[in-house]
Motif scaffolding. Structure first.
Motif, PDB file in Angstrom:
ATOM      1  N   CYS A   1       6.934   3.431   3.552  1.00 24.99           N
ATOM      2  CA  CYS A   1       5.492   3.134   3.070  1.00 24.99           C
ATOM      3  C   CYS A   1       5.109   3.662   1.986  1.00 24.99           C
ATOM      4  O   CYS A   1       4.426   5.158   2.260  1.00 24.99           O
ATOM      5  CB  CYS A   1       4.414   3.019   4.164  1.00 24.99           C
TER       6      CYS A   1
ATOM      7  N   GLU B   1       0.971   0.652  -2.680  1.00 30.59           N
ATOM      8  CA  GLU B   1      -0.133   0.335  -2.126  1.00 30.59           C
ATOM      9  C   GLU B   1      -0.840  -0.832  -2.811  1.00 30.59           C
ATOM     10  O   GLU B   1      -0.269  -1.049  -4.043  1.00 30.59           O
ATOM     11  CB  GLU B   1      -1.136   1.480  -2.272  1.00 30.59           C
TER      12      GLU B   1
ATOM     13  N   MET C   1      -2.086   6.934  -5.299  1.00 32.46           N
ATOM     14  CA  MET C   1      -2.214   6.088  -4.118  1.00 32.46           C
ATOM     15  C   MET C   1      -3.606   6.807  -3.440  1.00 32.46           C
ATOM     16  O   MET C   1      -4.181   7.735  -3.860  1.00 32.46           O
ATOM     17  CB  MET C   1      -0.955   6.574  -3.019  1.00 32.46           C
TER      18      MET C   1
ATOM     19  N   LYS D   1      -0.912  -0.049   2.775  1.00 29.26           N
ATOM     20  CA  LYS D   1       0.103  -0.029   2.178  1.00 29.26           C
ATOM     21  C   LYS D   1       0.705  -1.534   1.916  1.00 29.26           C
ATOM     22  O   LYS D   1       0.295  -2.317   2.874  1.00 29.26           O
ATOM     23  CB  LYS D   1       1.686   0.852   2.758  1.00 29.26           C
TER      24      LYS D   1
END
Length: 388
Positions: free
Chosen positions: A126, A129, A139, A156
């Motif tokens: 993950c 985003e 992020m 995510k």
């Protein structure tokens, strides 16, 4: 088979893998493509055969084989014509498990890597985003230390295996004020309170579960941190070369599958009293496409060879993904055209191939981002270095 890179042992492995896929996977593909759900029992079967551990240490049940066993696995997965199933396998093996092996401590390796190799646990990675896309440094997901725990908040998206996996390898900012130098990597159990996932509806890769994941005050032990705090961005970049090479190999393999199918079809399809592979325009176009595919395949093999020898191949792997995914889209587009109206029918493989292939220039870093990385290397003289 190219004896420069593949030994007799490699070839025997390929035949064993083909037999397994034809017996255990191919009969289920149509159902999985329709439902978007892969039967979880298949992972244990992969694990029992040793396929999930080909690249990992024997200590944890792996086989510790060279890079070309991975290449064979990727190539044969593409030739069953389900980009989604193939993605579910390699996202587990070479996205999630790569981080477990490289940054996980002994406890993490025993609790996550070992069952990942045996097929008892399935993982996902993950990073991307909703507001970031290819901008990893931008992020917003955070991990705030609170005593002997971290509290994770954020989201995510476009996560392969994001809905049905058993654990998640997650990048989050532990020190947001220092940007990409404040990112860390964690492993999180699926059942941890506050973790939720929504399945996304995609153009292709229909068999795989691609999810958007939310973290709402998810509390995990400090021991779930992988590697050093605030070193996560370096770890991510370190593994980009492998991910891009994987997508390059995937691309040349699906292009080769499309060309072989089209060639066979053209030898049987009659028009104006002869098979259509006798028409010069089609013959020459097919020749051009085969040439492009072979160029990419040979380049990808050379990059795999360098990576296998421990070379840092960020430039070459980036070029591999950029060129090979573009090539595959072009090849499959024209192979669909060779089939005429049948190419547009779902009973033939090209429609699904076209949809599945289109993700190549998008996922794992868009072509636009890759061109800028290459430009920084060849024009600006930027020297990307491995993590030490």
């Amino acid at each position: 088979m190219n004896s420069m890179y593949f030994t007799e042992e490699h070839n025997l492995f390929r035949e064993s893998l083909k037999d397994f896929l034809n017996k255990e996977v191919v009969p289920n593909i149509e159902e999985w493509e329709k439902t978007g759900t892969i039967d979880k029992s298949i992972w244990k079967k992969f694990g029992d055969m040793g396929f999930l551990g080909i690249s990992y240490p024997e200590t944890y049940g792996g086989l510790n084989l060279d890079m070309f066993y991975m290449v064979i696995l990727l190539e044969e997965l593409q030739k069953i014509n389900s980009g989604g199933f193939a993605a579910a396998v390699w996202a587990h093996m070479y996205l999630a498990m790569t981080h477990l092996n490289a940054e996980g401590d002994e406890a993490i390796k025993q609790n996550y890597l070992e069952p990942s190799i045996s097929g008892d646990k399935l993982g996902c990675l993950c990073i991307t985003e909703p507001f970031g896309g290819s901008d990893v440094a931008g992020m917003r997901t955070t991990a705030v230390k609170d005593g002997d725990t971290y509290v994770i908040n954020g989201s995510k998206t476009f996560i392969t295996n994001g809905v049905y996996s058993d654990y998640l390898v997650v990048a989050a900012k532990t020190t947001p004020e220092i940007g990409n130098k404040g990112i860390s990597i964690f492993v999180i159990d699926r059942e941890t309170p506050g973790v939720s996932a929504t399945k996304l509806d995609k153009l292709g890769w229909r068999a795989s579960d691609t999810g958007e994941i939310a973290f709402d005050n998810v509390r995990i032990p400090v021991s779930n941190l992988m590697g050093e705090e605030n070193k996560g961005f370096s770890y991510i970049v370190q593994h980009f070369g492998l991910e891009r090479l994987i997508m390059g190999v995937n691309a040349h393999a699906r292009a080769e599958y499309a060309l072989d199918y089209a060639k066979q079809y053209m030898s049987e399809r009659m028009a104006f009293g002869k098979s259509i592979d006798n028409f010069q325009a089609l013959r020459h176009k097919l020749s051009d496409l085969y040439t492009e595919m072979e160029f990419c395949k040979e380049f990808n093999y050379s990059v795999a060879y360098k990576l296998n020898k421990g070379h840092y191949v960020v430039k070459e792997a980036t070029m591999s993904k950029l060129k090979s995914t573009q090539m595959a889209d072009d090849v499959i587009y024209h192979c669909l055209q060779f089939l005429g109206g049948y190419g547009y029918m779902e009973d033939y493989p090209m429609a699904r191939l076209l949809r599945d292939s289109r993700l190549g220039p998008i996922g794992g870093g868009t072509s636009e981002i890759l061109r800028e990385i290459i430009a920084k290397i060849v024009i600006d003289g930027k020297d990307y270095k491995p993590v030490t």
